[in-house]
Design a protein around this motif. Structure first.
Motif, PDB file in Angstrom:
ATOM      1  N   LEU A   8    -146.968 -55.715  44.260  1.00 17.50           N
ATOM      2  CA  LEU A   8    -146.999 -54.819  43.099  1.00 17.50           C
ATOM      3  C   LEU A   8    -146.153 -55.358  41.945  1.00 17.50           C
ATOM      4  O   LEU A   8    -146.541 -55.220  40.780  1.00 17.50           O
ATOM      5  CB  LEU A   8    -146.536 -53.421  43.509  1.00 17.50           C
ATOM      6  CG  LEU A   8    -147.495 -52.684  44.454  1.00 17.50           C
ATOM      7  CD1 LEU A   8    -146.851 -51.420  44.988  1.00 17.50           C
ATOM      8  CD2 LEU A   8    -148.820 -52.393  43.770  1.00 17.50           C
ATOM      9  N   ARG A   9    -145.017 -55.982  42.247  1.00 20.15           N
ATOM     10  CA  ARG A   9    -144.205 -56.584  41.179  1.00 20.15           C
ATOM     11  C   ARG A   9    -145.003 -57.639  40.426  1.00 20.15           C
ATOM     12  O   ARG A   9    -144.847 -57.807  39.218  1.00 20.15           O
ATOM     13  CB  ARG A   9    -142.916 -57.186  41.741  1.00 20.15           C
ATOM     14  CG  ARG A   9    -141.819 -56.169  41.966  1.00 20.15           C
ATOM     15  CD  ARG A   9    -140.487 -56.827  42.233  1.00 20.15           C
ATOM     16  NE  ARG A   9    -140.474 -57.702  43.393  1.00 20.15           N
ATOM     17  CZ  ARG A   9    -140.258 -57.292  44.646  1.00 20.15           C
ATOM     18  NH1 ARG A   9    -139.996 -56.026  44.905  1.00 20.15           N
ATOM     19  NH2 ARG A   9    -140.266 -58.154  45.626  1.00 20.15           N
ATOM     20  N   GLY A  10    -145.872 -58.340  41.143  1.00 20.73           N
ATOM     21  CA  GLY A  10    -146.709 -59.348  40.504  1.00 20.73           C
ATOM     22  C   GLY A  10    -147.726 -58.760  39.544  1.00 20.73           C
ATOM     23  O   GLY A  10    -148.211 -59.442  38.649  1.00 20.73           O
ATOM     24  N   GLY A  43    -138.582 -56.844  34.837  1.00 17.77           N
ATOM     25  CA  GLY A  43    -137.433 -56.033  34.469  1.00 17.77           C
ATOM     26  C   GLY A  43    -137.195 -54.905  35.452  1.00 17.77           C
ATOM     27  O   GLY A  43    -137.970 -54.683  36.377  1.00 17.77           O
ATOM     28  N   PRO A  44    -136.107 -54.177  35.241  1.00 12.91           N
ATOM     29  CA  PRO A  44    -135.734 -53.105  36.166  1.00 12.91           C
ATOM     30  C   PRO A  44    -136.786 -52.007  36.306  1.00 12.91           C
ATOM     31  O   PRO A  44    -137.008 -51.495  37.398  1.00 12.91           O
ATOM     32  CB  PRO A  44    -134.444 -52.538  35.568  1.00 12.91           C
ATOM     33  CG  PRO A  44    -133.925 -53.605  34.676  1.00 12.91           C
ATOM     34  CD  PRO A  44    -135.114 -54.375  34.208  1.00 12.91           C
ATOM     35  N   HIS A  46    -140.658 -49.309  39.710  1.00  8.84           N
ATOM     36  CA  HIS A  46    -142.012 -48.799  39.866  1.00  8.84           C
ATOM     37  C   HIS A  46    -142.647 -49.390  41.134  1.00  8.84           C
ATOM     38  O   HIS A  46    -143.258 -48.672  41.944  1.00  8.84           O
ATOM     39  CB  HIS A  46    -142.813 -49.159  38.617  1.00  8.84           C
ATOM     40  CG  HIS A  46    -144.159 -48.527  38.532  1.00  8.84           C
ATOM     41  ND1 HIS A  46    -144.917 -48.594  37.404  1.00  8.84           N
ATOM     42  CD2 HIS A  46    -144.922 -47.829  39.405  1.00  8.84           C
ATOM     43  CE1 HIS A  46    -146.065 -47.978  37.586  1.00  8.84           C
ATOM     44  NE2 HIS A  46    -146.095 -47.504  38.810  1.00  8.84           N
ATOM     45  N   ALA A  47    -142.502 -50.696  41.323  1.00  7.07           N
ATOM     46  CA  ALA A  47    -143.065 -51.364  42.497  1.00  7.07           C
ATOM     47  C   ALA A  47    -142.449 -50.830  43.783  1.00  7.07           C
ATOM     48  O   ALA A  47    -143.153 -50.589  44.773  1.00  7.07           O
ATOM     49  CB  ALA A  47    -142.853 -52.878  42.395  1.00  7.07           C
TER      50      ALA A  47
END
Length: 193
Positions: free
Chosen positions: A136-138, A143-144, A149-150
């Motif tokens: 999900l970060r991808g 950023g924070p 969110h991920a």
């Protein structure tokens, strides 16, 4: 994988399958490591070389499932919604070798009866959470905020997967995949990337 690694993996799988068979037949608590070794046709020492603790035996497929799950997510081209990619990849990874004749219902029932195994499973699920969060970060801005969110979405996804296990046991006449899909559908309103 080298021939040696493939042979090691084959022996590990044979021990795990033998253990699962015994656990289903006589119960987790009543099964000894000696019986597992005998059922698998290996020495007790070999069992312990592959599985340092008894509670590792029911999860003999965990590493291959996690690896396959990560591979499927890494291969995603970004064309489909992330929730659909996650659910499909998890299902395909779980069914990596088609060894669950009953859809895993016997295994899930054993987990429900054995608190020690549920605790161990929760620790292993943390590894899946990390795979989901990384995927999900991808797809999210860095950023924070993106990281948070991920993490939240990964927690929602993995919590829902855990809860869907209970649905499989509540509705034994329905296919396990239908229960995962039912649970995942509840997540659709969340802001998936």
């Amino acid at each position: 994988m080298s021939v040696r690694d493939r042979n090691r993996e084959r022996v590990r799988q044979e021990i795990g399958v033998a253990a699962r068979r015994l656990f289903a037949r006589q119960g987790y608590g009543a099964t000894t490591i000696e019986e597992v070794a005998d059922e698998a046709g290996v020495s007790v020492r070999t069992v312990f070389r592959h599985f340092p603790r008894k509670e590792d035996l029911p999860f003999h497929r965990h590493a291959s499932i996690r690896r396959r799950f990560a591979e499927l997510l890494d291969a995603d081209d970004g064309a489909r919604p992330s929730l659909d990619v996650l659910a499909d990849a998890l299902w395909r990874a779980i069914d990596v070798d088609g060894s669950e004749e009953d859809g895993g219902v016997t295994f899930l029932g054993m987990l429900e009866r054995e608190p020690e195994l549920r605790r161990h499973e929760q620790a292993l699920f943390g590894e899946h959470h990390d795979v989901v969060a990384g995927f999900l970060r991808g797809r999210l801005a860095g950023g924070p905020e993106g990281h948070a969110h991920a993490e939240l979405l990964a927690g929602a996804f993995m919590g829902t997967v855990t809860a869907s296990r209970g649905l499989v046991l509540l509705f034994p006449g329905e296919p396990p995949r239908a229960q995962l899909e039912r649970a995942v559908d509840l997540l659709r309103p969340l802001p998936w990337p």
